[in-house]
Motif scaffolding. Structure first.
Motif, PDB file in Angstrom:
ATOM      1  N   HIS A  60       0.865  -1.187   0.000  1.00 47.51           N
ATOM      2  CA  HIS A  60       0.000   0.000   0.000  1.00 47.51           C
ATOM      3  C   HIS A  60       0.893   1.225   0.000  1.00 47.51           C
ATOM      4  O   HIS A  60       2.004   1.202   0.544  1.00 47.51           O
ATOM      5  CB  HIS A  60      -0.944  -0.003   1.203  1.00 47.51           C
ATOM      6  CG  HIS A  60      -0.269   0.141   2.530  1.00 47.51           C
ATOM      7  ND1 HIS A  60       0.067   1.371   3.072  1.00 47.51           N
ATOM      8  CD2 HIS A  60       0.153  -0.786   3.429  1.00 47.51           C
ATOM      9  CE1 HIS A  60       0.651   1.183   4.239  1.00 47.51           C
ATOM     10  NE2 HIS A  60       0.717  -0.111   4.474  1.00 47.51           N
ATOM     11  N   SER A  61       0.405   2.280  -0.600  1.00 48.74           N
ATOM     12  CA  SER A  61       1.205   3.497  -0.676  1.00 48.74           C
ATOM     13  C   SER A  61       1.364   4.109   0.706  1.00 48.74           C
ATOM     14  O   SER A  61       0.483   3.977   1.567  1.00 48.74           O
ATOM     15  CB  SER A  61       0.567   4.498  -1.633  1.00 48.74           C
ATOM     16  OG  SER A  61      -0.715   4.845  -1.188  1.00 48.74           O
ATOM     17  N   GLN A  62       2.481   4.766   0.913  1.00 52.46           N
ATOM     18  CA  GLN A  62       2.774   5.358   2.223  1.00 52.46           C
ATOM     19  C   GLN A  62       3.549   6.657   2.031  1.00 52.46           C
ATOM     20  O   GLN A  62       4.614   6.667   1.429  1.00 52.46           O
ATOM     21  CB  GLN A  62       3.585   4.380   3.067  1.00 52.46           C
ATOM     22  CG  GLN A  62       3.811   4.838   4.498  1.00 52.46           C
ATOM     23  CD  GLN A  62       4.405   3.744   5.349  1.00 52.46           C
ATOM     24  OE1 GLN A  62       5.484   3.241   5.046  1.00 52.46           O
ATOM     25  NE2 GLN A  62       3.710   3.366   6.402  1.00 52.46           N
ATOM     26  N   PRO A  63       3.027   7.757   2.569  1.00 50.86           N
ATOM     27  CA  PRO A  63       3.755   9.029   2.460  1.00 50.86           C
ATOM     28  C   PRO A  63       5.110   8.939   3.156  1.00 50.86           C
ATOM     29  O   PRO A  63       5.244   8.240   4.164  1.00 50.86           O
ATOM     30  CB  PRO A  63       2.830  10.016   3.183  1.00 50.86           C
ATOM     31  CG  PRO A  63       1.483   9.377   3.163  1.00 50.86           C
ATOM     32  CD  PRO A  63       1.741   7.901   3.246  1.00 50.86           C
ATOM     33  N   PRO A  64       6.104   9.665   2.659  1.00 49.97           N
ATOM     34  CA  PRO A  64       7.454   9.560   3.226  1.00 49.97           C
ATOM     35  C   PRO A  64       7.568  10.032   4.666  1.00 49.97           C
ATOM     36  O   PRO A  64       8.528   9.690   5.356  1.00 49.97           O
ATOM     37  CB  PRO A  64       8.297  10.422   2.278  1.00 49.97           C
ATOM     38  CG  PRO A  64       7.327  11.323   1.607  1.00 49.97           C
ATOM     39  CD  PRO A  64       6.056  10.547   1.501  1.00 49.97           C
ATOM     40  N   ASN A  65       6.593  10.822   5.131  1.00 50.88           N
ATOM     41  CA  ASN A  65       6.666  11.314   6.498  1.00 50.88           C
ATOM     42  C   ASN A  65       5.980  10.380   7.498  1.00 50.88           C
ATOM     43  O   ASN A  65       5.886  10.693   8.693  1.00 50.88           O
ATOM     44  CB  ASN A  65       6.053  12.706   6.588  1.00 50.88           C
ATOM     45  CG  ASN A  65       4.596  12.726   6.163  1.00 50.88           C
ATOM     46  OD1 ASN A  65       4.182  11.968   5.300  1.00 50.88           O
ATOM     47  ND2 ASN A  65       3.811  13.583   6.792  1.00 50.88           N
ATOM     48  N   LEU A  66       5.492   9.230   7.012  1.00 48.68           N
ATOM     49  CA  LEU A  66       4.792   8.301   7.882  1.00 48.68           C
ATOM     50  C   LEU A  66       5.483   6.945   7.892  1.00 48.68           C
ATOM     51  O   LEU A  66       6.085   6.530   6.902  1.00 48.68           O
ATOM     52  CB  LEU A  66       3.340   8.121   7.422  1.00 48.68           C
ATOM     53  CG  LEU A  66       2.421   9.344   7.538  1.00 48.68           C
ATOM     54  CD1 LEU A  66       1.045   9.008   7.008  1.00 48.68           C
ATOM     55  CD2 LEU A  66       2.337   9.834   8.967  1.00 48.68           C
ATOM     56  N   GLN A  67       5.344   6.257   9.032  1.00 53.03           N
ATOM     57  CA  GLN A  67       5.875   4.903   9.163  1.00 53.03           C
ATOM     58  C   GLN A  67       4.791   3.960   9.678  1.00 53.03           C
ATOM     59  O   GLN A  67       5.097   2.900  10.189  1.00 53.03           O
ATOM     60  CB  GLN A  67       7.056   4.890  10.133  1.00 53.03           C
ATOM     61  CG  GLN A  67       8.226   5.755   9.719  1.00 53.03           C
ATOM     62  CD  GLN A  67       9.050   5.118   8.603  1.00 53.03           C
ATOM     63  OE1 GLN A  67       9.072   3.912   8.443  1.00 53.03           O
ATOM     64  NE2 GLN A  67       9.704   5.957   7.817  1.00 53.03           N
ATOM     65  N   LEU A  68       3.518   4.388   9.519  1.00 47.82           N
ATOM     66  CA  LEU A  68       2.429   3.580  10.036  1.00 47.82           C
ATOM     67  C   LEU A  68       2.353   2.231   9.330  1.00 47.82           C
ATOM     68  O   LEU A  68       2.540   2.150   8.118  1.00 47.82           O
ATOM     69  CB  LEU A  68       1.099   4.328   9.856  1.00 47.82           C
ATOM     70  CG  LEU A  68       0.925   5.597  10.689  1.00 47.82           C
ATOM     71  CD1 LEU A  68      -0.381   6.283  10.326  1.00 47.82           C
ATOM     72  CD2 LEU A  68       0.960   5.276  12.170  1.00 47.82           C
ATOM     73  N   LEU A  69       2.056   1.234  10.104  1.00 49.81           N
ATOM     74  CA  LEU A  69       1.940  -0.117   9.564  1.00 49.81           C
ATOM     75  C   LEU A  69       0.490  -0.554   9.584  1.00 49.81           C
ATOM     76  O   LEU A  69      -0.270  -0.176  10.470  1.00 49.81           O
ATOM     77  CB  LEU A  69       2.800  -1.079  10.390  1.00 49.81           C
ATOM     78  CG  LEU A  69       4.282  -0.744  10.423  1.00 49.81           C
ATOM     79  CD1 LEU A  69       5.012  -1.665  11.387  1.00 49.81           C
ATOM     80  CD2 LEU A  69       4.887  -0.812   9.037  1.00 49.81           C
ATOM     81  N   LYS A  70       0.125  -1.356   8.618  1.00 46.68           N
ATOM     82  CA  LYS A  70      -1.252  -1.814   8.501  1.00 46.68           C
ATOM     83  C   LYS A  70      -1.300  -3.322   8.634  1.00 46.68           C
ATOM     84  O   LYS A  70      -0.406  -4.029   8.160  1.00 46.68           O
ATOM     85  CB  LYS A  70      -1.847  -1.351   7.177  1.00 46.68           C
ATOM     86  CG  LYS A  70      -1.898   0.170   7.069  1.00 46.68           C
ATOM     87  CD  LYS A  70      -2.568   0.646   5.807  1.00 46.68           C
ATOM     88  CE  LYS A  70      -2.646   2.178   5.793  1.00 46.68           C
ATOM     89  NZ  LYS A  70      -3.334   2.687   4.587  1.00 46.68           N
ATOM     90  N   TYR A  71      -2.381  -3.782   9.254  1.00 49.06           N
ATOM     91  CA  TYR A  71      -2.458  -5.173   9.648  1.00 49.06           C
ATOM     92  C   TYR A  71      -3.607  -5.943   9.016  1.00 49.06           C
ATOM     93  O   TYR A  71      -3.715  -7.157   9.217  1.00 49.06           O
ATOM     94  CB  TYR A  71      -2.596  -5.261  11.176  1.00 49.06           C
ATOM     95  CG  TYR A  71      -1.490  -4.556  11.910  1.00 49.06           C
ATOM     96  CD1 TYR A  71      -1.610  -3.213  12.262  1.00 49.06           C
ATOM     97  CD2 TYR A  71      -0.323  -5.224  12.257  1.00 49.06           C
ATOM     98  CE1 TYR A  71      -0.593  -2.562  12.937  1.00 49.06           C
ATOM     99  CE2 TYR A  71       0.697  -4.576  12.939  1.00 49.06           C
ATOM    100  CZ  TYR A  71       0.556  -3.250  13.276  1.00 49.06           C
ATOM    101  OH  TYR A  71       1.568  -2.606  13.944  1.00 49.06           O
ATOM    102  N   THR A  72      -4.460  -5.244   8.299  1.00 47.83           N
ATOM    103  CA  THR A  72      -5.604  -5.919   7.695  1.00 47.83           C
ATOM    104  C   THR A  72      -5.469  -5.924   6.182  1.00 47.83           C
ATOM    105  O   THR A  72      -5.018  -4.945   5.575  1.00 47.83           O
ATOM    106  CB  THR A  72      -6.920  -5.247   8.091  1.00 47.83           C
ATOM    107  OG1 THR A  72      -6.875  -3.874   7.699  1.00 47.83           O
ATOM    108  CG2 THR A  72      -7.144  -5.341   9.576  1.00 47.83           C
ATOM    109  N   ALA A  73      -5.891  -7.015   5.574  1.00 49.00           N
ATOM    110  CA  ALA A  73      -5.725  -7.194   4.143  1.00 49.00           C
ATOM    111  C   ALA A  73      -6.432  -6.129   3.331  1.00 49.00           C
ATOM    112  O   ALA A  73      -5.940  -5.703   2.279  1.00 49.00           O
ATOM    113  CB  ALA A  73      -6.214  -8.583   3.751  1.00 49.00           C
ATOM    114  N   SER A  74      -7.570  -5.678   3.813  1.00 48.40           N
ATOM    115  CA  SER A  74      -8.345  -4.699   3.050  1.00 48.40           C
ATOM    116  C   SER A  74      -7.641  -3.356   2.914  1.00 48.40           C
ATOM    117  O   SER A  74      -8.004  -2.541   2.074  1.00 48.40           O
ATOM    118  CB  SER A  74      -9.712  -4.498   3.707  1.00 48.40           C
ATOM    119  OG  SER A  74      -9.560  -3.993   5.024  1.00 48.40           O
TER     120      SER A  74
END
Length: 128
Positions: free
Chosen positions: A99-113
């Motif tokens: 998934h796309s991620q802005p360079p100022n963020l390091q958030l991780l995602k845990y759900t397939a959707s």
């Protein structure tokens, strides 16, 4: 957009190791956070591990923590998943996702959707 192709699956005995790779196309690979999911027979797809666009942040499912290690090489458009101490419960089709991620963020995602792009999957079978 990014296209993902997994490789490295196979048959291994319990206690053994495998290294999965996810090769991505496109010049903007570093704009994407990656994750690995897996689906065992007759089970729901489950989160395994995620890594931020820079590689600075990672998160593992409890079931694989301490055994699996994710890494990425943005120069090579590659994400690897080193899997050690495999058990039959690790048997599944493993999928790479992005998934796309802005360079100022390091958030991780845990759900397939929450992931927009998926590979075709690679089979991992662990024999007892």
């Amino acid at each position: 957009q990014v296209q993902l192709v997994e490789s490295g699956g196979g048959l291994v005995q319990a206690g053994g190791s495998l290294r999965l790779s996810c090769a991505a196309s496109g010049r903007t690979f570093s704009r994407y956070a990656l994750g690995w999911f897996r689906r065992a027979p007759e089970k729901e797809r489950e989160f395994v591990v995620a890594i931020s666009w820079s590689g600075d942040s990672t998160a593992y499912a409890d079931s694989v923590k301490g055994r699996f290690t994710i890494s990425r090489d943005n120069a090579k458009n590659l994400v690897d998943l080193q899997m050690n101490s495999l058990t039959p419960e690790d048997t599944a089709v493993y999928y790479c996702a992005a998934h796309s991620q802005p360079p100022n963020l390091q958030l991780l995602k845990y759900t397939a959707s929450e992931y927009d792009y998926w590979g075709q999957g690679t089979q991992v079978t662990v024999s007892s």
